[in-house]
Design a protein around this motif. Sequence first.
Motif, PDB file in Angstrom:
ATOM      1  N   LYS A 179       0.798  -1.122   0.010  1.00  0.00           N
ATOM      2  CA  LYS A 179      -0.066  -0.114  -0.036  1.00  0.00           C
ATOM      3  C   LYS A 179       0.923   1.396   0.065  1.00  0.00           C
ATOM      4  O   LYS A 179       0.261   2.392  -0.641  1.00  0.00           O
ATOM      5  N   LEU A 180       1.901   1.373   0.649  1.00  0.00           N
ATOM      6  CA  LEU A 180       2.899   2.526   0.710  1.00  0.00           C
ATOM      7  C   LEU A 180       4.391   2.062   0.136  1.00  0.00           C
ATOM      8  O   LEU A 180       4.690   0.880   0.052  1.00  0.00           O
ATOM      9  N   VAL A 181       4.995   3.336  -0.143  1.00  0.00           N
ATOM     10  CA  VAL A 181       6.258   2.927  -0.537  1.00  0.00           C
ATOM     11  C   VAL A 181       7.290   4.121   0.068  1.00  0.00           C
ATOM     12  O   VAL A 181       6.938   5.446   0.347  1.00  0.00           O
ATOM     13  N   TRP A 182       8.369   3.480   0.852  1.00  0.00           N
ATOM     14  CA  TRP A 182       9.597   4.243   1.183  1.00  0.00           C
ATOM     15  C   TRP A 182      10.445   4.726   0.460  1.00  0.00           C
ATOM     16  O   TRP A 182      10.896   3.847  -0.400  1.00  0.00           O
ATOM     17  N   VAL A 183      10.944   5.977   0.335  1.00  0.00           N
ATOM     18  CA  VAL A 183      11.847   6.489  -0.480  1.00  0.00           C
ATOM     19  C   VAL A 183      12.891   7.405   0.448  1.00  0.00           C
ATOM     20  O   VAL A 183      12.655   8.160   1.158  1.00  0.00           O
ATOM     21  N   THR A 184      14.233   6.912   0.261  1.00  0.00           N
ATOM     22  CA  THR A 184      15.428   7.488   1.092  1.00  0.00           C
ATOM     23  C   THR A 184      15.809   8.548   0.167  1.00  0.00           C
ATOM     24  O   THR A 184      15.949   8.471  -1.055  1.00  0.00           O
ATOM     25  N   SER A 185      16.284   9.637   0.943  1.00  0.00           N
ATOM     26  CA  SER A 185      17.028  10.929   0.258  1.00  0.00           C
ATOM     27  C   SER A 185      18.281  10.758   1.007  1.00  0.00           C
ATOM     28  O   SER A 185      18.341  11.410   2.376  1.00  0.00           O
ATOM     29  N   GLU A 186      19.364  10.749   0.312  1.00  0.00           N
ATOM     30  CA  GLU A 186      20.569  10.771   0.800  1.00  0.00           C
ATOM     31  C   GLU A 186      21.096  12.064   1.524  1.00  0.00           C
ATOM     32  O   GLU A 186      21.532  12.151   2.606  1.00  0.00           O
ATOM     33  N   GLY A 189      18.876  12.967   4.286  1.00  0.00           N
ATOM     34  CA  GLY A 189      18.893  11.931   5.451  1.00  0.00           C
ATOM     35  C   GLY A 189      17.301  11.690   5.910  1.00  0.00           C
ATOM     36  O   GLY A 189      17.337  11.475   6.997  1.00  0.00           O
ATOM     37  N   THR A 190      16.370  11.598   4.906  1.00  0.00           N
ATOM     38  CA  THR A 190      15.029  11.536   5.330  1.00  0.00           C
ATOM     39  C   THR A 190      14.411  10.187   4.576  1.00  0.00           C
ATOM     40  O   THR A 190      15.074   9.511   3.634  1.00  0.00           O
ATOM     41  N   ILE A 191      13.335   9.890   4.926  1.00  0.00           N
ATOM     42  CA  ILE A 191      12.445   8.732   4.456  1.00  0.00           C
ATOM     43  C   ILE A 191      11.294   9.580   3.970  1.00  0.00           C
ATOM     44  O   ILE A 191      10.586  10.341   4.812  1.00  0.00           O
ATOM     45  N   ALA A 192      10.608   9.318   2.836  1.00  0.00           N
ATOM     46  CA  ALA A 192       9.483   9.925   2.243  1.00  0.00           C
ATOM     47  C   ALA A 192       8.365   9.004   2.192  1.00  0.00           C
ATOM     48  O   ALA A 192       8.791   7.711   1.344  1.00  0.00           O
ATOM     49  N   VAL A 193       7.393   8.877   2.731  1.00  0.00           N
ATOM     50  CA  VAL A 193       6.219   7.936   2.830  1.00  0.00           C
ATOM     51  C   VAL A 193       5.377   8.334   1.706  1.00  0.00           C
ATOM     52  O   VAL A 193       4.656   9.004   1.510  1.00  0.00           O
ATOM     53  N   LEU A 194       5.413   7.289   0.576  1.00  0.00           N
ATOM     54  CA  LEU A 194       4.431   7.641  -0.728  1.00  0.00           C
ATOM     55  C   LEU A 194       3.362   6.790  -0.492  1.00  0.00           C
ATOM     56  O   LEU A 194       3.184   5.719  -0.379  1.00  0.00           O
ATOM     57  N   ASP A 195       2.156   7.493  -0.858  1.00  0.00           N
ATOM     58  CA  ASP A 195       0.779   6.610  -0.863  1.00  0.00           C
ATOM     59  C   ASP A 195       0.525   6.680  -2.465  1.00  0.00           C
ATOM     60  O   ASP A 195       0.306   7.779  -3.098  1.00  0.00           O
ATOM     61  N   PRO A 196       0.969   5.673  -3.218  1.00  0.00           N
ATOM     62  CA  PRO A 196       0.831   5.852  -4.886  1.00  0.00           C
ATOM     63  C   PRO A 196      -0.798   6.057  -5.213  1.00  0.00           C
ATOM     64  O   PRO A 196      -0.824   6.529  -6.272  1.00  0.00           O
ATOM     65  N   VAL A 197      -1.768   5.506  -4.701  1.00  0.00           N
ATOM     66  CA  VAL A 197      -3.175   5.635  -4.814  1.00  0.00           C
ATOM     67  C   VAL A 197      -3.372   7.149  -4.780  1.00  0.00           C
ATOM     68  O   VAL A 197      -4.144   7.737  -5.730  1.00  0.00           O
TER      69      VAL A 197
END
Length: 349
Positions: A179-186, A189-197
């Motif tokens: 349901k959700l996707v985590w994206v790291t940003s070097e 230094g963060t995680i973005a939590v994406l709701d693709p729907v």
Amino acid sequence: MRKVLLGVGLAVLATGCKQPKTETASAPVESNAPRIYVTNEVSGDLTVIDSGTDQVIATVPLGKRPRGIHASPDGKTIYVALSGSPIAGPDVDESTLPPPDKNADGIGVFDVAQNKMVRIIKGGSDPENFDVSKDGTQLYISNEDAEEVSVVDTATGAVVNSVKVGAQPEGVKVMPDGKLVWVTSEETGTIAVLDPVAGKILKTFKIGHRPRSVAFLPDGSKAYVNAENDGTVVLADAKKNTVIKPIEIGKPGVIKPMAVLLSPDATRLYVSTGRGHKVFTIDTATNTVTNSVEVGARPWGIALSPDARTLYSANGPSNDISVVDLATNTVTRKIKAGSSPWGVLVLPR
């Protein structure tokens, strides 16, 4: 006597006129063992290895800077991130680099049965890594220079959405429930939590310095994320999107955690460490390091055999793949790949 000598001479002449046998190099005998697929960032190709013989059976051209590599859920298709942006380290002045070749950006589509790349689809700007949706219909792609994550329809090859995330996004991981996707940003230094729907970022939270890779526990309750410049792997609460604690791997700057990979039963976490030359093992019950093995120069991508008895690491500077017997925690063999191997994928036949 003359007749004898003449006969001998004719025999020698006849023998000398015979065409010599041509020795032909036979192709390596292939087994039915799983195949190892390795992206080579500098040589721009894919090394295909028979894990039963540890022999290279094919080298397939892909395009510029192949890095992230993942398979479709049915294992029939391999996707590879391609980028026309020049190679640069984290501290390089980008103004001194040649301009990017945006025509080279995309996602290569490799047909496993045909053992060849069949097309290139769009992947947004400067694709580095990505993950595949649970049903295989979408790719979620980190666009490093654009600070975005792109959503691509695998059937049409079209970018259906792009969402801003932190600076220098790299690691992308779909949660176990899809349901959700985590994206790291070097850089941030963060995680973005994406709701693709919904097509939006639900939350962004700090995780550590230079995160690149994510591994979720099967129930989706927790996640492990590398923090390269801290010398740690961060254990995070994947429901609350908060940090639980960092797990120390080694001295920052010497040991640089890169990729994180869980065993199928989730009892062990394997961590490659770049300049640290090692792959570490973490016991997930205690979240402590249990052992390590020196695999080679700057190990980056890692993968497990289907039976989880063997680990493979991509060692960029030495252009090879280390084969690690996990029962003895020793390197049993090194296999030459292309120039600067980056990612590793193992698929059963």
